[in-house]
Design a protein around this motif. Structure first.
Motif, mmCIF file in Angstrom:
data_model
loop_
_atom_site.group_PDB
_atom_site.id
_atom_site.type_symbol
_atom_site.label_atom_id
_atom_site.label_comp_id
_atom_site.label_asym_id
_atom_site.label_seq_id
_atom_site.Cartn_x
_atom_site.Cartn_y
_atom_site.Cartn_z
ATOM 1 N N ALA A 132 1.159 -1.135 0.215
ATOM 2 C CA ALA A 132 -0.413 -0.095 0.073
ATOM 3 C C ALA A 132 0.319 1.303 0.088
ATOM 4 C CB ALA A 132 -0.901 -0.127 0.895
ATOM 5 N N ASN A 133 2.035 1.103 0.741
ATOM 6 C CA ASN A 133 2.879 1.942 1.062
ATOM 7 C C ASN A 133 2.019 3.713 1.365
ATOM 8 O OD1 ASN A 133 5.087 0.741 -0.458
ATOM 9 N ND2 ASN A 133 6.035 3.087 -1.112
ATOM 10 N N TYR A 134 1.339 3.605 2.426
ATOM 11 C CA TYR A 134 1.371 4.578 2.745
ATOM 12 C C TYR A 134 0.571 4.119 4.249
ATOM 13 C CZ TYR A 134 -3.556 2.759 1.946
ATOM 14 O OH TYR A 134 -4.908 1.992 1.883
ATOM 15 N N HIS A 135 0.956 5.529 5.272
ATOM 16 C CA HIS A 135 0.298 5.455 6.773
ATOM 17 C C HIS A 135 -0.792 6.749 6.865
ATOM 18 C CE1 HIS A 135 4.508 8.099 7.342
ATOM 19 N NE2 HIS A 135 3.171 8.289 8.052
ATOM 20 N N MET A 136 -1.769 5.971 7.622
ATOM 21 C CA MET A 136 -2.422 7.259 7.952
ATOM 22 C C MET A 136 -2.432 7.630 9.418
ATOM 23 S SD MET A 136 -5.767 5.639 6.048
ATOM 24 C CE MET A 136 -5.701 5.665 4.930
ATOM 25 N N ASP A 137 -2.351 9.308 9.452
ATOM 26 C CA ASP A 137 -1.854 9.749 11.034
ATOM 27 C C ASP A 137 -3.969 10.458 11.139
ATOM 28 O OD1 ASP A 137 0.060 9.775 11.114
ATOM 29 O OD2 ASP A 137 1.185 11.256 10.142
ATOM 30 N N ILE A 138 -4.627 10.175 11.691
ATOM 31 C CA ILE A 138 -5.954 10.245 12.669
ATOM 32 C C ILE A 138 -5.575 11.211 14.163
ATOM 33 C CG2 ILE A 138 -7.776 8.903 12.754
ATOM 34 C CD1 ILE A 138 -7.426 6.631 11.560
ATOM 35 N N LEU A 139 -6.398 12.307 13.570
ATOM 36 C CA LEU A 139 -6.499 12.902 14.801
ATOM 37 C C LEU A 139 -7.935 13.119 15.222
ATOM 38 C CD1 LEU A 139 -5.069 15.331 16.240
ATOM 39 C CD2 LEU A 139 -6.057 17.540 15.040
ATOM 40 N N PRO A 140 -8.472 12.342 16.383
ATOM 41 C CA PRO A 140 -9.102 12.148 17.536
ATOM 42 C C PRO A 140 -9.524 14.003 17.993
ATOM 43 C CG PRO A 140 -7.424 10.763 18.406
ATOM 44 C CD PRO A 140 -7.071 11.401 17.148
ATOM 45 N N SER A 141 -10.504 14.521 17.210
ATOM 46 C CA SER A 141 -10.924 16.166 18.060
ATOM 47 C C SER A 141 -12.615 15.861 17.917
ATOM 48 C CB SER A 141 -10.463 17.061 16.414
ATOM 49 O OG SER A 141 -11.550 16.406 15.265
ATOM 50 N N ALA A 167 -13.870 25.621 13.422
ATOM 51 C CA ALA A 167 -12.131 25.266 13.817
ATOM 52 C C ALA A 167 -12.521 23.699 14.757
ATOM 53 C CB ALA A 167 -12.344 26.627 14.900
ATOM 54 N N ILE A 168 -11.816 22.649 15.608
ATOM 55 C CA ILE A 168 -12.144 21.584 15.958
ATOM 56 C C ILE A 168 -10.937 22.095 17.695
ATOM 57 C CG2 ILE A 168 -13.287 20.736 13.751
ATOM 58 C CD1 ILE A 168 -9.914 19.196 14.254
ATOM 59 N N ARG A 169 -12.050 21.585 18.266
ATOM 60 C CA ARG A 169 -10.709 20.924 19.493
ATOM 61 C C ARG A 169 -10.485 19.533 19.723
ATOM 62 N NH1 ARG A 169 -10.448 25.868 22.396
ATOM 63 N NH2 ARG A 169 -12.353 27.405 21.585
ATOM 64 N N LEU A 170 -8.562 19.440 19.581
ATOM 65 C CA LEU A 170 -8.240 18.567 19.516
ATOM 66 C C LEU A 170 -7.121 17.761 20.926
ATOM 67 C CD1 LEU A 170 -4.734 19.165 19.166
ATOM 68 C CD2 LEU A 170 -5.959 19.800 16.921
ATOM 69 N N THR A 171 -6.583 16.846 21.155
ATOM 70 C CA THR A 171 -5.758 15.839 22.105
ATOM 71 C C THR A 171 -5.127 16.575 21.796
ATOM 72 O OG1 THR A 171 -5.518 14.128 20.821
ATOM 73 C CG2 THR A 171 -7.892 14.701 22.370
ATOM 74 N N ASP A 172 -3.935 16.714 22.680
ATOM 75 C CA ASP A 172 -2.626 16.916 22.493
ATOM 76 C C ASP A 172 -1.691 16.473 24.114
ATOM 77 O OD1 ASP A 172 0.273 17.501 22.582
ATOM 78 O OD2 ASP A 172 -1.008 19.341 21.401
#
Length: 412
Positions: A132-141, A167-172
Protein backbone atom coordinates in the motif's frame (compact mmCIF):
# COMPACT_ATOMS: atom_id res chain seq x y z
CA UNK A 1 12.38 34.55 -22.23
CA UNK A 2 10.83 34.17 -25.64
CA UNK A 3 7.20 33.08 -25.70
CA UNK A 4 8.10 29.84 -27.45
CA UNK A 5 10.73 28.89 -24.89
CA UNK A 6 8.45 29.86 -22.03
CA UNK A 7 5.71 27.59 -23.43
CA UNK A 8 8.17 24.71 -23.55
CA UNK A 9 9.18 25.22 -19.93
CA UNK A 10 5.54 25.51 -18.82
CA UNK A 11 4.73 22.21 -20.49
CA UNK A 12 7.75 20.47 -18.98
CA UNK A 13 6.93 21.79 -15.49
CA UNK A 14 3.31 20.61 -15.87
CA UNK A 15 4.60 17.16 -16.85
CA UNK A 16 6.94 17.22 -13.86
CA UNK A 17 4.07 18.07 -11.53
CA UNK A 18 2.09 15.11 -12.86
CA UNK A 19 5.06 12.85 -12.18
CA UNK A 20 5.10 14.07 -8.56
CA UNK A 21 1.41 13.21 -8.08
CA UNK A 22 0.48 9.99 -6.36
CA UNK A 23 -1.28 7.68 -8.79
CA UNK A 24 -5.04 7.49 -9.12
CA UNK A 25 -4.99 3.92 -7.84
CA UNK A 26 -2.97 4.98 -4.77
CA UNK A 27 -5.40 7.81 -4.15
CA UNK A 28 -8.49 5.63 -4.49
CA UNK A 29 -6.98 2.93 -2.29
CA UNK A 30 -6.26 5.50 0.43
CA UNK A 31 -9.83 6.84 0.28
CA UNK A 32 -11.18 3.31 0.45
CA UNK A 33 -8.99 2.62 3.49
CA UNK A 34 -9.98 5.66 5.49
CA UNK A 35 -13.63 5.24 4.63
CA UNK A 36 -13.38 1.75 6.12
CA UNK A 37 -11.80 3.18 9.28
CA UNK A 38 -14.63 5.72 9.51
CA UNK A 39 -17.28 3.01 9.18
CA UNK A 40 -15.67 0.99 11.95
CA UNK A 41 -15.47 3.93 14.32
CA UNK A 42 -19.09 4.97 13.66
CA UNK A 43 -20.64 1.51 13.47
CA UNK A 44 -23.71 0.93 15.62
CA UNK A 45 -22.54 -0.65 18.84
CA UNK A 46 -19.31 1.34 18.87
CA UNK A 47 -18.81 3.39 22.08
CA UNK A 48 -18.30 6.36 19.73
CA UNK A 49 -21.56 5.78 17.83
CA UNK A 50 -23.66 8.38 19.76
CA UNK A 51 -21.21 11.10 18.72
CA UNK A 52 -21.31 10.36 14.97
CA UNK A 53 -17.56 10.06 14.31
CA UNK A 54 -16.51 11.02 10.82
CA UNK A 55 -13.17 10.73 9.07
CA UNK A 56 -12.15 13.74 6.98
CA UNK A 57 -8.92 14.38 5.07
CA UNK A 58 -6.73 17.30 6.07
CA UNK A 59 -3.34 18.67 5.08
CA UNK A 60 -1.82 18.06 1.65
CA UNK A 61 -4.25 15.24 0.83
CA UNK A 62 -7.14 17.70 1.15
CA UNK A 63 -5.30 20.61 -0.49
CA UNK A 64 -4.23 18.62 -3.55
CA UNK A 65 -0.53 19.25 -2.88
CA UNK A 66 0.53 15.75 -1.83
CA UNK A 67 3.63 14.37 -3.59
CA UNK A 68 5.34 11.03 -3.92
CA UNK A 69 8.33 10.39 -1.65
CA UNK A 70 11.77 10.43 -3.29
CA UNK A 71 12.17 6.70 -2.72
CA UNK A 72 9.36 4.45 -3.94
CA UNK A 73 9.77 2.30 -0.83
CA UNK A 74 8.97 5.20 1.53
CA UNK A 75 5.46 5.75 2.87
CA UNK A 76 3.03 8.43 1.76
CA UNK A 77 1.78 10.32 4.82
CA UNK A 78 -1.99 10.86 4.84
CA UNK A 79 -3.39 13.18 7.51
CA UNK A 80 -6.96 12.63 8.70
CA UNK A 81 -9.31 14.10 11.29
CA UNK A 82 -11.59 11.88 13.32
CA UNK A 83 -14.33 14.38 14.18
CA UNK A 84 -16.89 13.68 16.90
CA UNK A 85 -20.03 15.73 17.48
CA UNK A 86 -19.73 16.35 21.20
CA UNK A 87 -18.63 14.01 24.00
CA UNK A 88 -19.63 12.81 27.47
CA UNK A 89 -19.47 15.74 29.87
CA UNK A 90 -16.74 14.14 32.01
CA UNK A 91 -14.35 13.34 29.15
CA UNK A 92 -10.92 14.94 29.09
CA UNK A 93 -8.58 14.98 26.09
CA UNK A 94 -7.14 11.72 27.37
CA UNK A 95 -10.56 10.09 27.44
CA UNK A 96 -11.19 11.10 23.82
CA UNK A 97 -7.77 9.95 22.64
CA UNK A 98 -8.10 6.62 24.43
CA UNK A 99 -11.66 6.05 23.21
CA UNK A 100 -10.63 6.38 19.56
CA UNK A 101 -7.56 4.22 20.14
CA UNK A 102 -9.52 1.54 22.01
CA UNK A 103 -12.08 1.34 19.22
CA UNK A 104 -9.30 0.90 16.65
CA UNK A 105 -7.74 -1.82 18.81
CA UNK A 106 -11.09 -3.64 18.95
CA UNK A 107 -10.56 -4.38 15.24
CA UNK A 108 -8.00 -7.17 14.90
CA UNK A 109 -6.54 -5.76 11.67
CA UNK A 110 -6.23 -2.18 12.91
CA UNK A 111 -4.76 -3.35 16.20
CA UNK A 112 -1.86 -4.91 14.29
CA UNK A 113 -1.41 -1.75 12.22
CA UNK A 114 -1.16 0.74 15.11
CA UNK A 115 2.39 2.08 15.15
CA UNK A 116 2.48 3.13 18.80
CA UNK A 117 0.15 1.27 21.13
CA UNK A 118 -0.03 4.32 23.41
CA UNK A 119 -0.62 6.70 20.49
CA UNK A 120 1.49 9.64 19.40
CA UNK A 121 1.39 13.16 20.76
CA UNK A 122 -1.91 13.95 19.02
CA UNK A 123 -2.66 11.14 16.58
CA UNK A 124 -3.10 7.44 16.17
CA UNK A 125 -0.99 6.14 13.27
CA UNK A 126 -2.04 3.16 11.16
CA UNK A 127 0.74 1.63 9.09
CA UNK A 128 -0.53 -0.17 6.02
CA UNK A 129 1.26 -2.95 4.15
CA UNK A 130 4.41 -2.40 2.10
CA UNK A 131 2.29 -2.87 -1.03
CA UNK A 132 0.00 0.00 0.00
CA UNK A 133 2.96 2.29 0.73
CA UNK A 134 1.13 4.72 3.00
CA UNK A 135 0.34 5.35 6.64
CA UNK A 136 -2.50 7.33 8.14
CA UNK A 137 -2.31 9.78 11.03
CA UNK A 138 -5.76 9.99 12.62
CA UNK A 139 -6.36 13.05 14.80
CA UNK A 140 -9.17 12.67 17.40
CA UNK A 141 -11.17 15.87 17.71
CA UNK A 142 -14.40 17.44 18.91
CA UNK A 143 -16.55 19.80 16.89
CA UNK A 144 -19.76 21.74 17.36
CA UNK A 145 -22.90 19.70 16.73
CA UNK A 146 -23.73 22.01 13.82
CA UNK A 147 -20.27 21.57 12.30
CA UNK A 148 -21.33 19.49 9.30
CA UNK A 149 -23.93 22.05 8.22
CA UNK A 150 -21.50 24.93 8.78
CA UNK A 151 -18.81 23.12 6.82
CA UNK A 152 -21.08 22.54 3.86
CA UNK A 153 -22.36 26.13 3.87
CA UNK A 154 -18.91 27.64 4.38
CA UNK A 155 -17.41 25.82 1.40
CA UNK A 156 -20.24 26.83 -0.89
CA UNK A 157 -18.94 29.64 -3.09
CA UNK A 158 -21.98 31.80 -2.37
CA UNK A 159 -21.67 31.58 1.41
CA UNK A 160 -19.52 33.81 3.62
CA UNK A 161 -19.41 32.03 6.96
CA UNK A 162 -16.56 33.01 9.29
CA UNK A 163 -13.80 30.40 9.16
CA UNK A 164 -13.43 30.40 12.96
CA UNK A 165 -16.75 28.56 13.14
CA UNK A 166 -15.02 25.60 11.45
CA UNK A 167 -12.46 25.20 14.25
CA UNK A 168 -12.11 21.88 16.07
CA UNK A 169 -10.74 21.01 19.50
CA UNK A 170 -8.08 18.33 19.60
CA UNK A 171 -6.06 16.20 21.99
CA UNK A 172 -2.42 16.89 22.81
CA UNK A 173 -0.42 14.91 25.35
CA UNK A 174 1.92 17.84 25.93
CA UNK A 175 -0.87 20.15 27.08
CA UNK A 176 -0.85 20.73 30.85
CA UNK A 177 -4.57 19.95 31.11
CA UNK A 178 -4.51 16.80 28.95
CA UNK A 179 -5.81 14.54 31.74
CA UNK A 180 -7.83 17.03 33.75
CA UNK A 181 -9.80 19.56 31.67
CA UNK A 182 -13.31 18.51 30.60
CA UNK A 183 -14.36 21.85 29.09
CA UNK A 184 -13.37 21.77 25.41
CA UNK A 185 -13.13 25.58 25.34
CA UNK A 186 -9.80 25.09 27.11
CA UNK A 187 -8.52 22.41 24.74
CA UNK A 188 -6.12 23.19 21.92
CA UNK A 189 -7.89 24.65 18.90
CA UNK A 190 -7.10 23.90 15.27
CA UNK A 191 -8.80 24.85 12.03
CA UNK A 192 -7.69 22.67 9.09
CA UNK A 193 -10.98 23.20 7.25
CA UNK A 194 -10.94 26.98 7.65
CA UNK A 195 -7.38 26.87 6.34
CA UNK A 196 -8.53 24.81 3.35
CA UNK A 197 -11.20 27.37 2.51
CA UNK A 198 -8.61 30.16 2.67
CA UNK A 199 -6.21 28.14 0.51
CA UNK A 200 -8.70 27.40 -2.26
CA UNK A 201 -9.87 30.99 -2.30
CA UNK A 202 -6.23 31.98 -2.87
CA UNK A 203 -5.69 29.24 -5.48
CA UNK A 204 -8.65 29.98 -7.75
CA UNK A 205 -7.29 32.51 -10.23
CA UNK A 206 -10.22 33.06 -12.59
CA UNK A 207 -14.01 33.09 -12.52
CA UNK A 208 -13.90 30.34 -15.13
CA UNK A 209 -12.10 28.11 -12.63
CA UNK A 210 -14.56 28.49 -9.76
CA UNK A 211 -15.88 25.22 -8.40
CA UNK A 212 -17.77 24.22 -5.29
CA UNK A 213 -15.22 24.64 -2.51
CA UNK A 214 -16.98 21.87 -0.61
CA UNK A 215 -15.30 19.45 -3.01
CA UNK A 216 -12.01 20.16 -1.26
CA UNK A 217 -13.19 18.57 1.99
CA UNK A 218 -15.44 15.90 0.55
CA UNK A 219 -14.05 12.67 2.03
CA UNK A 220 -14.64 10.81 -1.24
CA UNK A 221 -13.92 13.51 -3.82
CA UNK A 222 -12.64 12.21 -7.18
CA UNK A 223 -8.93 12.05 -7.97
CA UNK A 224 -7.73 15.45 -9.22
CA UNK A 225 -5.73 14.96 -12.43
CA UNK A 226 -5.52 18.64 -13.38
CA UNK A 227 -4.18 20.96 -10.73
CA UNK A 228 -4.40 24.71 -10.25
CA UNK A 229 -1.11 26.59 -10.77
CA UNK A 230 -0.71 27.21 -7.02
CA UNK A 231 -1.13 23.50 -6.26
CA UNK A 232 1.47 22.56 -8.88
CA UNK A 233 3.93 25.19 -7.64
CA UNK A 234 3.68 23.91 -4.06
CA UNK A 235 4.35 20.37 -5.27
CA UNK A 236 7.52 21.59 -7.00
CA UNK A 237 8.59 23.54 -3.92
CA UNK A 238 8.12 20.54 -1.65
CA UNK A 239 10.01 18.24 -4.00
CA UNK A 240 12.89 20.75 -4.29
CA UNK A 241 13.04 20.81 -0.49
CA UNK A 242 13.01 17.02 -0.24
CA UNK A 243 15.89 16.67 -2.69
CA UNK A 244 17.99 19.42 -1.12
CA UNK A 245 17.62 18.11 2.43
CA UNK A 246 18.19 14.47 1.50
CA UNK A 247 21.88 15.38 1.40
CA UNK A 248 24.11 14.30 4.31
CA UNK A 249 25.10 17.96 4.58
CA UNK A 250 21.82 18.68 6.39
CA UNK A 251 19.89 17.38 9.37
CA UNK A 252 16.65 16.46 7.61
CA UNK A 253 14.69 16.79 10.86
CA UNK A 254 15.09 20.58 10.63
CA UNK A 255 14.17 21.02 6.97
CA UNK A 256 11.39 23.52 6.07
CA UNK A 257 7.97 22.18 7.03
CA UNK A 258 5.17 21.90 4.51
CA UNK A 259 2.67 24.16 6.31
CA UNK A 260 5.11 27.09 6.18
CA UNK A 261 5.89 26.44 2.50
CA UNK A 262 2.19 26.16 1.64
CA UNK A 263 1.18 29.27 3.58
CA UNK A 264 3.94 31.50 2.20
CA UNK A 265 3.34 30.24 -1.34
CA UNK A 266 -0.41 30.90 -1.12
CA UNK A 267 0.19 34.39 0.27
CA UNK A 268 2.73 35.16 -2.48
CA UNK A 269 0.56 33.80 -5.31
CA UNK A 270 -0.46 36.59 -7.70
CA UNK A 271 -3.14 34.69 -9.68
CA UNK A 272 -0.77 33.86 -12.54
CA UNK A 273 -2.39 31.40 -14.92
CA UNK A 274 0.60 29.21 -15.78
CA UNK A 275 2.94 27.18 -13.62
CA UNK A 276 6.16 28.99 -14.63
CA UNK A 277 4.97 32.52 -13.80
CA UNK A 278 3.37 31.20 -10.62
CA UNK A 279 6.55 29.45 -9.49
CA UNK A 280 8.90 32.33 -10.31
CA UNK A 281 6.69 34.94 -8.66
CA UNK A 282 6.15 32.87 -5.53
CA UNK A 283 9.86 32.24 -5.03
CA UNK A 284 10.65 35.93 -5.52
CA UNK A 285 8.05 37.04 -2.95
CA UNK A 286 7.95 34.32 -0.27
CA UNK A 287 10.51 35.80 2.09
CA UNK A 288 8.58 39.07 2.12
CA UNK A 289 5.72 37.36 3.98
CA UNK A 290 7.92 36.27 6.89
CA UNK A 291 7.30 38.82 9.64
CA UNK A 292 9.08 39.79 12.84
CA UNK A 293 6.55 40.12 15.66
CA UNK A 294 6.46 40.39 19.41
CA UNK A 295 5.46 37.09 20.99
CA UNK A 296 3.11 38.07 23.84
CA UNK A 297 3.90 34.82 25.66
CA UNK A 298 7.69 35.28 25.73
CA UNK A 299 7.99 39.06 25.38
CA UNK A 300 10.55 38.50 22.64
CA UNK A 301 10.55 39.46 18.97
CA UNK A 302 10.44 36.36 16.76
CA UNK A 303 10.17 35.38 13.13
CA UNK A 304 6.50 34.87 12.43
CA UNK A 305 4.52 33.01 9.75
CA UNK A 306 0.91 33.57 10.79
CA UNK A 307 -1.79 30.99 10.42
CA UNK A 308 -4.14 32.79 7.99
CA UNK A 309 -7.19 31.71 9.99
CA UNK A 310 -5.64 32.35 13.42
CA UNK A 311 -3.20 35.27 13.62
CA UNK A 312 -2.14 34.24 17.11
CA UNK A 313 -0.67 30.96 15.82
CA UNK A 314 2.88 31.13 14.49
CA UNK A 315 3.76 28.26 12.14
CA UNK A 316 7.44 29.21 12.61
CA UNK A 317 7.33 29.04 16.41
CA UNK A 318 10.02 26.35 16.49
CA UNK A 319 12.53 28.63 14.78
CA UNK A 320 13.30 30.43 18.04
CA UNK A 321 13.73 27.10 19.84
CA UNK A 322 15.83 25.47 17.10
CA UNK A 323 17.72 28.21 15.20
CA UNK A 324 18.86 25.68 12.60
CA UNK A 325 15.27 25.50 11.32
CA UNK A 326 15.33 29.19 10.41
CA UNK A 327 18.85 28.92 9.00
CA UNK A 328 17.82 26.00 6.78
CA UNK A 329 14.71 27.80 5.56
CA UNK A 330 16.69 30.77 4.29
CA UNK A 331 19.34 28.52 2.78
CA UNK A 332 16.56 26.75 0.91
CA UNK A 333 15.12 30.04 -0.36
CA UNK A 334 18.58 31.11 -1.53
CA UNK A 335 18.99 27.83 -3.42
CA UNK A 336 15.53 28.14 -4.97
CA UNK A 337 16.33 31.59 -6.32
CA UNK A 338 19.68 30.38 -7.66
CA UNK A 339 18.13 27.33 -9.33
CA UNK A 340 15.40 29.35 -11.02
CA UNK A 341 18.10 31.32 -12.83
CA UNK A 342 19.09 28.12 -14.66
CA UNK A 343 15.81 28.30 -16.60
CA UNK A 344 16.92 31.59 -18.13
CA UNK A 345 20.45 30.35 -18.77
CA UNK A 346 19.15 27.29 -20.62
CA UNK A 347 17.37 29.31 -23.30
CA UNK A 348 18.99 29.00 -26.72
CA UNK A 349 21.35 26.15 -25.77
CA UNK A 350 18.88 23.27 -25.99
CA UNK A 351 16.88 21.50 -23.34
CA UNK A 352 19.66 19.13 -22.24
CA UNK A 353 21.07 21.69 -19.83
CA UNK A 354 17.58 22.28 -18.41
CA UNK A 355 17.12 18.53 -18.03
CA UNK A 356 20.37 18.26 -16.08
CA UNK A 357 19.48 21.22 -13.87
CA UNK A 358 15.98 19.95 -13.12
CA UNK A 359 17.36 16.47 -12.35
CA UNK A 360 19.58 17.95 -9.65
CA UNK A 361 16.63 19.92 -8.22
CA UNK A 362 13.81 17.36 -8.40
CA UNK A 363 15.41 13.95 -8.97
CA UNK A 364 16.47 12.03 -12.09
CA UNK A 365 13.55 9.65 -12.27
CA UNK A 366 10.64 12.10 -12.31
CA UNK A 367 12.49 14.63 -14.48
CA UNK A 368 13.43 12.08 -17.12
CA UNK A 369 9.82 10.94 -17.28
CA UNK A 370 8.63 14.54 -17.64
CA UNK A 371 11.05 15.25 -20.50
CA UNK A 372 10.21 11.94 -22.14
CA UNK A 373 6.49 12.79 -22.07
CA UNK A 374 7.30 16.16 -23.64
CA UNK A 375 9.48 14.51 -26.29
CA UNK A 376 6.84 11.92 -27.12
CA UNK A 377 4.25 14.62 -27.64
CA UNK A 378 6.62 16.44 -30.00
CA UNK A 379 7.19 13.24 -31.95
CA UNK A 380 3.46 12.73 -32.44
CA UNK A 381 2.99 16.35 -33.53
CA UNK A 382 5.88 16.10 -36.00
CA UNK A 383 4.52 12.92 -37.50
CA UNK A 384 1.14 14.57 -37.92
CA UNK A 385 2.77 17.65 -39.48
CA UNK A 386 1.55 19.93 -36.68
CA UNK A 387 4.93 20.57 -35.05
CA UNK A 388 6.71 23.59 -36.55
CA UNK A 389 9.87 25.55 -35.88
CA UNK A 390 9.94 29.31 -35.50
CA UNK A 391 12.19 30.80 -38.17
CA UNK A 392 13.95 33.30 -35.85
CA UNK A 393 14.33 31.34 -32.62
CA UNK A 394 14.55 27.71 -33.69
CA UNK A 395 12.10 26.83 -30.92
CA UNK A 396 9.59 24.10 -31.61
CA UNK A 397 5.99 25.24 -31.68
CA UNK A 398 2.85 25.26 -33.80
CA UNK A 399 3.71 28.36 -35.83
CA UNK A 400 6.55 28.50 -38.40
CA UNK A 401 8.21 26.01 -40.73
CA UNK A 402 7.09 22.39 -40.62
CA UNK A 403 9.66 20.00 -39.17
CA UNK A 404 10.10 16.77 -41.16
CA UNK A 405 9.47 13.45 -39.52
CA UNK A 406 12.46 11.70 -38.03
CA UNK A 407 13.26 9.22 -35.33
CA UNK A 408 13.18 10.98 -31.97
CA UNK A 409 15.85 9.79 -29.58
CA UNK A 410 16.72 10.83 -26.06
CA UNK A 411 14.85 12.87 -23.52
CA UNK A 412 14.99 16.26 -25.26
Amino acid sequence: MTEEYKNEVVEILENLGKQLDISESQYNEAVKSYEAVGKWLSKEGSPLYPYKPRILPQGSFMLGTIIKPINDEDDIDIDLVCKLNGKPINWTQKHLKDAVGDRLKDHSTYEEMIKDKDGGRRCWTLEYSDDANYHMDILPSISDKNFTVLLSESFNNSQHIETNKLAIRLTDKEEYNYSTETNTEWWMKSNPFGYAKWFYQRAIYSSTKIFALSESVDPVKPYQKDKLPLQRAIQLLKRHRDIMFSSDEFDSENRPISIIITTLAARAYDRSENILDTYVNIVSKMRGFIETKLNPKTGLYERWVSNPVNDEENFADKWSEVPQKEEYFYKWLDKLEEDLETIKYSQGVGLQRLNESFSAQYGDKVVNKAFSAYGEKNRILRESGLRKMASRTGILGTVGTSVPNHNFEGNV
